[in-house]
Design a protein around this motif. Structure first.
Motif, PDB file in Angstrom:
ATOM      1  N   UNK A 292      44.805  35.748  35.221  1.00 43.72           N
ATOM      2  CA  UNK A 292      43.943  34.518  35.022  1.00 43.72           C
ATOM      3  C   UNK A 292      42.594  34.690  35.752  1.00 43.72           C
ATOM      4  N   UNK A 293      41.955  34.266  35.198  1.00 43.27           N
ATOM      5  CA  UNK A 293      40.271  33.582  35.658  1.00 43.27           C
ATOM      6  C   UNK A 293      39.976  32.992  37.119  1.00 43.27           C
ATOM      7  N   UNK A 294      39.019  33.055  37.919  1.00 39.73           N
ATOM      8  CA  UNK A 294      38.576  33.217  38.867  1.00 39.73           C
ATOM      9  C   UNK A 294      39.326  31.636  38.929  1.00 39.73           C
ATOM     10  N   UNK A 295      38.916  31.131  38.776  1.00 39.09           N
ATOM     11  CA  UNK A 295      39.386  29.100  38.821  1.00 39.09           C
ATOM     12  C   UNK A 295      40.684  28.659  38.888  1.00 39.09           C
ATOM     13  N   UNK A 296      41.285  29.533  38.222  1.00 36.25           N
ATOM     14  CA  UNK A 296      42.600  29.519  38.034  1.00 36.25           C
ATOM     15  C   UNK A 296      43.686  29.861  38.586  1.00 36.25           C
ATOM     16  N   UNK A 297      43.693  30.802  39.223  1.00 34.26           N
ATOM     17  CA  UNK A 297      43.833  31.787  39.944  1.00 34.26           C
ATOM     18  C   UNK A 297      44.976  31.672  41.436  1.00 34.26           C
ATOM     19  N   UNK A 298      43.855  30.839  41.895  1.00 28.52           N
ATOM     20  CA  UNK A 298      44.568  30.627  43.798  1.00 28.52           C
ATOM     21  C   UNK A 298      46.062  29.540  43.320  1.00 28.52           C
ATOM     22  N   UNK A 299      46.131  28.817  42.174  1.00 30.48           N
ATOM     23  CA  UNK A 299      47.105  27.722  41.384  1.00 30.48           C
ATOM     24  C   UNK A 299      47.873  29.017  41.302  1.00 30.48           C
ATOM     25  N   UNK A 300      47.900  30.012  40.139  1.00 29.83           N
ATOM     26  CA  UNK A 300      49.187  30.367  39.977  1.00 29.83           C
ATOM     27  C   UNK A 300      49.986  30.941  41.604  1.00 29.83           C
ATOM     28  N   UNK A 301      48.893  31.577  42.702  1.00 34.55           N
ATOM     29  CA  UNK A 301      49.347  31.926  42.949  1.00 34.55           C
ATOM     30  C   UNK A 301      50.257  31.270  44.334  1.00 34.55           C
ATOM     31  N   UNK A 302      49.669  30.473  44.261  1.00 34.51           N
ATOM     32  CA  UNK A 302      50.334  29.358  44.514  1.00 34.51           C
ATOM     33  C   UNK A 302      52.307  28.629  44.858  1.00 34.51           C
ATOM     34  N   UNK A 332      51.538  37.499  48.484  1.00 36.95           N
ATOM     35  CA  UNK A 332      50.959  37.131  47.893  1.00 36.95           C
ATOM     36  C   UNK A 332      50.299  35.865  48.166  1.00 36.95           C
ATOM     37  N   UNK A 333      50.360  35.358  49.648  1.00 36.83           N
ATOM     38  CA  UNK A 333      49.721  34.901  50.375  1.00 36.83           C
ATOM     39  C   UNK A 333      48.583  35.029  50.458  1.00 36.83           C
ATOM     40  N   UNK A 334      48.782  36.528  51.216  1.00 31.06           N
ATOM     41  CA  UNK A 334      46.958  37.329  50.839  1.00 31.06           C
ATOM     42  C   UNK A 334      46.568  37.170  50.337  1.00 31.06           C
ATOM     43  N   UNK A 335      46.086  37.340  49.040  1.00 27.52           N
ATOM     44  CA  UNK A 335      46.118  37.438  47.529  1.00 27.52           C
ATOM     45  C   UNK A 335      45.982  36.597  47.160  1.00 27.52           C
ATOM     46  N   UNK A 336      45.942  34.896  47.556  1.00 26.77           N
ATOM     47  CA  UNK A 336      46.015  34.091  47.340  1.00 26.77           C
ATOM     48  C   UNK A 336      44.221  33.468  48.270  1.00 26.77           C
ATOM     49  N   UNK A 337      44.276  33.847  49.629  1.00 26.03           N
ATOM     50  CA  UNK A 337      43.436  33.721  50.283  1.00 26.03           C
ATOM     51  C   UNK A 337      42.219  34.350  49.873  1.00 26.03           C
ATOM     52  N   UNK A 338      42.182  35.893  49.734  1.00 22.19           N
ATOM     53  CA  UNK A 338      41.265  36.098  48.959  1.00 22.19           C
ATOM     54  C   UNK A 338      40.496  36.009  47.908  1.00 22.19           C
ATOM     55  N   UNK A 339      41.789  35.010  47.341  1.00 23.12           N
ATOM     56  CA  UNK A 339      40.596  34.423  45.473  1.00 23.12           C
ATOM     57  C   UNK A 339      40.178  33.274  46.356  1.00 23.12           C
ATOM     58  N   UNK A 340      40.305  32.252  47.327  1.00 21.94           N
ATOM     59  CA  UNK A 340      40.143  31.342  47.853  1.00 21.94           C
ATOM     60  C   UNK A 340      38.729  31.591  48.298  1.00 21.94           C
ATOM     61  N   UNK A 341      38.537  32.505  49.787  1.00 21.50           N
ATOM     62  CA  UNK A 341      37.473  32.791  49.619  1.00 21.50           C
ATOM     63  C   UNK A 341      36.522  33.564  48.559  1.00 21.50           C
ATOM     64  N   UNK A 342      36.817  34.628  47.402  1.00 18.52           N
ATOM     65  CA  UNK A 342      35.513  34.217  46.538  1.00 18.52           C
ATOM     66  C   UNK A 342      35.428  33.157  45.327  1.00 18.52           C
ATOM     67  N   UNK A 343      36.547  32.156  45.441  1.00 20.05           N
ATOM     68  CA  UNK A 343      35.947  30.505  44.841  1.00 20.05           C
ATOM     69  C   UNK A 343      34.920  30.436  45.915  1.00 20.05           C
ATOM     70  N   UNK A 344      34.828  30.560  46.705  1.00 19.05           N
ATOM     71  CA  UNK A 344      33.878  29.636  48.082  1.00 19.05           C
ATOM     72  C   UNK A 344      32.626  30.427  48.300  1.00 19.05           C
ATOM     73  N   UNK A 345      32.718  31.774  47.698  1.00 18.38           N
ATOM     74  CA  UNK A 345      31.380  32.831  48.578  1.00 18.38           C
ATOM     75  C   UNK A 345      30.421  32.090  47.602  1.00 18.38           C
ATOM     76  N   UNK A 346      29.162  31.554  47.587  1.00 13.78           N
ATOM     77  CA  UNK A 346      28.231  31.604  46.671  1.00 13.78           C
ATOM     78  C   UNK A 346      27.282  32.464  46.105  1.00 13.78           C
ATOM     79  N   UNK A 347      27.432  32.855  44.718  1.00 13.41           N
ATOM     80  CA  UNK A 347      26.831  33.722  44.552  1.00 13.41           C
ATOM     81  C   UNK A 347      25.928  34.445  44.471  1.00 13.41           C
ATOM     82  N   UNK A 348      25.655  35.691  43.758  1.00 12.27           N
ATOM     83  CA  UNK A 348      24.727  36.352  44.557  1.00 12.27           C
ATOM     84  C   UNK A 348      23.378  36.265  44.132  1.00 12.27           C
ATOM     85  N   UNK A 349      21.727  36.138  44.765  1.00  8.35           N
ATOM     86  CA  UNK A 349      20.243  35.652  44.502  1.00  8.35           C
ATOM     87  C   UNK A 349      20.561  37.287  43.016  1.00  8.35           C
TER      88      UNK A 349
END
Length: 355
Positions: A292-302, A332-349
């Motif tokens: 999945x795309x990053x913004x959809x990934x956490x839902x599938x992991x859940x 699965x929980x670990x991969x979901x947590x990593x996905x949420x961390x990446x979603x919250x991380x602001x894009x690099x300049x």
């Protein structure tokens, strides 16, 4: 790549206790199948003579009862192929019970027409009277019918043994059917179902070998009909052998033939034991999350985490896959947590991205 869309949700009441293929009336009695089944053993030729009628005056009456029952089964099969699931639940069992009564009035359990006896056993199994279906099939096999009827009977009996939890007998029944079945697609089905039985018994090596043997018999076109559920079964077996990546890859391959997972949600598919459904669901959601795309990934992991939790809650303490299910849930929980961390991380300049 976005995740594959989910199949329409169905309540458990609309499904047979759904991982292996069954010989249900819905699959056996397609258009023209009743006529084809009758040709397995029914004699060809003219209508019964006067002398034949004199020797068996009830023959015509029995034939009329069977014809009425077969008409009901044909109607039932047409309804099963329709999207009107509520009507199937409402009317289907009534037609099956009526067909059963007609068959019993015609003496189907001891009929000289082996195809009639096979259809009668299918009715019993479809109505949930699996013990009686198995007994009737065993009785048919004791009179040693012709090879096509024996192959059908052993296949049907194997499915009954699966439902009755007689897995060692199920494996032997599939061996008997395989010894008689020459057709590629049917052999693939038998091999895959037997692999399921090996997996229930914890013999993962034999299960993986069986699934691979089934797939090896199929051409490209056959994969759409027989290969999808076999790929799913192989995925579960690989996961339980420790090969999670191989499991996910085989689910991805299955979805190239059946994007919405319709086959493993179909009425001709049931899980043994029933709570194994959660394992298949967990791997399916996990594969979707990985694609999945990053913004959809956490839902599938859940959804995957929830499915693992369902398996753990439903499985008995004696189930030898529960420890692995717990480990998979944690992963699965670990991969979901990593996905949420990446979603919250602001894009690099932009300047940093150009380096």
């Amino acid at each position: 790549m976005s995740a594959p869309p989910r199949a329409p949700a169905r309540s458990e009441a609309r499904r047979r206790p759904a991982g292996r293929r069954s010989r249900s009336l819905a699959t056996l009695l397609g258009a023209g199948a009743l006529a084809a089944a009758a040709l397995v053993t029914a004699p060809l030729g003219a209508a019964p003579t006067v002398w034949a009628r004199a020797l068996d005056p009830e023959a015509d009456h029995r034939a009329a009862l069977i014809a009425q029952a077969d008409a009901l089964l044909a109607r039932y099969n047409r309804l099963r192929r329709s999207p009107l699931l509520e009507r199937v639940e409402e009317i289907g069992p009534l037609w099956l019970r009526e067909a059963r009564a007609l068959y019993e009035r015609a003496g189907a359990a001891t009929s000289r027409d082996h195809a009639v006896r096979l259809r009668y056993a299918d009715i019993l199994e479809s109505l949930g009277d699996v013990q009686s279906a198995a007994a009737n099939l065993e009785a048919l096999l004791r009179i040693h019918p012709p090879a096509p009827a024996r192959a059908e009977a052993w296949h049907a009996l194997a499915v009954c043994y699966a439902r009755l939890g007689r897995y060692a007998d199920e494996i032997k029944a599939y061996d008997e059917a395989l010894a008689l079945e020459p057709h590629t697609g049917s052999r693939a089905l038998l091999l895959a179902n037997q692999a399921e039985a090996f997996m229930v018994l914890g013999d993962i090596t034999s299960a993986v070998d069986g699934y691979r043997a089934a797939l090896a018999t199929l051409g490209s076109l056959d994969m759409f009909r027989y290969g999808v559920t076999t790929l799913w079964g192989l995925a579960v077996a690989l996961d339980r052998s420790g090969d999670l990546e191989g499991a996910i890859e085989h689910i991805r391959l299955a979805r190239t033939y059946d994007r919405n997972d319709q086959q493993i949600h179909g009425s001709g598919w049931f899980y043994v034991p029933p709570y194994d459904e959660a394992w298949y669901a967990a791997l399916g959601h996990w594969a979707a999350a990985r694609s999945a795309d990053l913004d959809e990934r956490a839902g599938w992991y859940q959804q995957a985490v929830d499915a693992w939790a369902s398996y753990i809650a439903r499985a008995p303490a004696s189930d030898h896959w529960v420890p692995l299910a717990r480990a998979r849930r944690a992963q699965c929980e670990k991969e979901r947590a990593e996905t949420l961390r990446r979603q919250r991380k602001p894009p690099a300049p932009a300047a940093a991205r150009r380096r």
